[in-house]
Design an enzyme around this catalytic site. Structure first.
Site, PDB file in Angstrom:
ATOM      1  N   SER A  34       0.821  -1.219   0.000  1.00  0.00           N
ATOM      2  CA  SER A  34       0.000   0.000   0.000  1.00  0.00           C
ATOM      3  C   SER A  34       0.854   1.268   0.000  1.00  0.00           C
ATOM      4  O   SER A  34       0.465   2.279  -0.609  1.00  0.00           O
ATOM      5  CB  SER A  34      -0.950  -0.011   1.198  1.00  0.00           C
ATOM      6  OG  SER A  34      -0.238  -0.198   2.400  1.00  0.00           O
ATOM      7  N   THR A  35       2.021   1.250   0.648  1.00  0.00           N
ATOM      8  CA  THR A  35       2.879   2.438   0.634  1.00  0.00           C
ATOM      9  C   THR A  35       3.492   2.625  -0.743  1.00  0.00           C
ATOM     10  O   THR A  35       3.556   3.748  -1.273  1.00  0.00           O
ATOM     11  CB  THR A  35       3.977   2.333   1.721  1.00  0.00           C
ATOM     12  OG1 THR A  35       3.407   1.806   2.926  1.00  0.00           O
ATOM     13  CG2 THR A  35       4.582   3.697   2.021  1.00  0.00           C
ATOM     14  N   ASP A  88       7.727  -4.069   6.278  1.00  0.00           N
ATOM     15  CA  ASP A  88       6.866  -4.457   7.400  1.00  0.00           C
ATOM     16  C   ASP A  88       7.501  -4.086   8.736  1.00  0.00           C
ATOM     17  O   ASP A  88       6.799  -3.799   9.704  1.00  0.00           O
ATOM     18  CB  ASP A  88       6.589  -5.963   7.326  1.00  0.00           C
ATOM     19  CG  ASP A  88       5.856  -6.307   6.049  1.00  0.00           C
ATOM     20  OD1 ASP A  88       4.753  -5.790   5.851  1.00  0.00           O
ATOM     21  OD2 ASP A  88       6.420  -7.058   5.221  1.00  0.00           O
ATOM     22  N   GLY A  99       7.821  -8.673   2.842  1.00  0.00           N
ATOM     23  CA  GLY A  99       7.144  -9.865   2.335  1.00  0.00           C
ATOM     24  C   GLY A  99       5.730 -10.036   2.828  1.00  0.00           C
ATOM     25  O   GLY A  99       5.095 -11.046   2.531  1.00  0.00           O
ATOM     26  N   GLY A 100       5.222  -9.021   3.562  1.00  0.00           N
ATOM     27  CA  GLY A 100       3.825  -9.076   3.988  1.00  0.00           C
ATOM     28  C   GLY A 100       2.889  -9.230   2.793  1.00  0.00           C
ATOM     29  O   GLY A 100       1.813  -9.818   2.897  1.00  0.00           O
ATOM     30  N   GLY A 101       3.320  -8.726   1.658  1.00  0.00           N
ATOM     31  CA  GLY A 101       2.532  -8.848   0.430  1.00  0.00           C
ATOM     32  C   GLY A 101       2.991  -9.999  -0.447  1.00  0.00           C
ATOM     33  O   GLY A 101       2.599 -10.091  -1.617  1.00  0.00           O
ATOM     34  N   GLU A 107      11.288  -8.554  -4.665  1.00  0.00           N
ATOM     35  CA  GLU A 107      11.760  -7.327  -4.005  1.00  0.00           C
ATOM     36  C   GLU A 107      13.256  -7.409  -3.729  1.00  0.00           C
ATOM     37  O   GLU A 107      14.001  -6.449  -3.924  1.00  0.00           O
ATOM     38  CB  GLU A 107      10.971  -7.100  -2.713  1.00  0.00           C
ATOM     39  CG  GLU A 107       9.525  -6.716  -2.977  1.00  0.00           C
ATOM     40  CD  GLU A 107       8.637  -6.725  -1.753  1.00  0.00           C
ATOM     41  OE1 GLU A 107       9.013  -7.329  -0.739  1.00  0.00           O
ATOM     42  OE2 GLU A 107       7.564  -6.114  -1.820  1.00  0.00           O
TER      43      GLU A 107
END
Ligand code: 5RP
Length: 223
Positions: A34-35, A88, A99-101, A107
């Protein structure tokens, strides 16, 4: 301020900084989450000032293309001047959990290929010791149970993120219960387990610069 407002604020600062680092030939590395989305949306107004982007996920690539921003394959570019992404967790050394996403592997690749890695986050992501956020580990699907048993030996409580398949076709184990005193050591130990693609510790290659937003504004830190 809401967390979304803090993300918009830090994204604006990162766009301002990015504009000082690019020219018409620059390919920008773009992260996921989201960021990073807030950054993409604000960068779009300046798309005529750089050549294009490399994205760390299919979701970010779609968002960039929807803004009319060109997305290149990493294999088709010589390298990246700058990579902007969220996190995160971050510690004082700018070592991160990401890695939350579920985009940690791409990445990490994009970060490795970039001259400068700029992390953008709100103050809730700042910790003294990494590990309260469950550490994501991307695994080859057939190795999932074996890797989970090896992670238990390292002191983790791994939980399969069921239903999630990464852009690379793999599974995610989220490692709970870690207090990561030696991030580089743990990053290397987990990566040496057969079947692990990579883990979400960005310690060997931390961020070079951190913009972190709070109600009082955006602070800048360097490693
Ligand atoms: C995705 C990531 C993100 O950078 C991380 O999860 C932070 O996300 P957000 O900006 O939504 O808080 O590592 O794999």
């Amino acid at each position: 301020m809401t967390q979304d407002e803090l993300k918009q604020l830090v994204a604006a600062k990162a766009v301002e900084y990015t504009l000082t680092r690019i020219d018409s030939d620059t390919i920008i590395g773009i992260g996921t989450g989201s960021t990073a989305n807030a950054f993409i949306d604000q960068l779009a107004a300046h798309k005529h000032l750089f050549k294009g982007t490399v994205a760390s996920s299919e979701a970010s690539a779609d968002r960039l293309r929807n803004h009319g921003i060109e997305v290149f394959e990493l294999n088709d570019v010589d390298g990246l001047t700058i990579y902007i992404d969220g996190a995160d967790e971050t510690n004082a050394a700018l070592q991160l959990i990401k890695g939350g996403g579920a985009a940690l592997t791409r990445e990490k690749i994009v970060a490795a290929a970039s001259k400068e890695f700029v992390c953008i986050a709100d103050a809730s992501k700042e910790v003294a010791v990494l590990g309260e956020f469950p550490l994501p580990v991307e695994v080859i699907p057939m190795a999932r149970s074996y890797v989970a048993r090896e992670l238990v030996k390292l002191g983790a409580t791994p939980v399969w993120r069921e239903g999630v398949v990464t852009d690379n076709g793999n599974h995610i184990l989220d490692c709970h219960g870690l207090s990561i005193a030696e991030p580089i050591k743990l990053e290397n130990e987990i990566n040496s387990i057969v079947g692990v693609v990579t883990n979400g510790l960005f310690a060997s290659r931390p961020a070079d610069r951190l913009f972190i937003s709070s109600a009082t504004g955006v602070d800048e830190r360097t490693a």
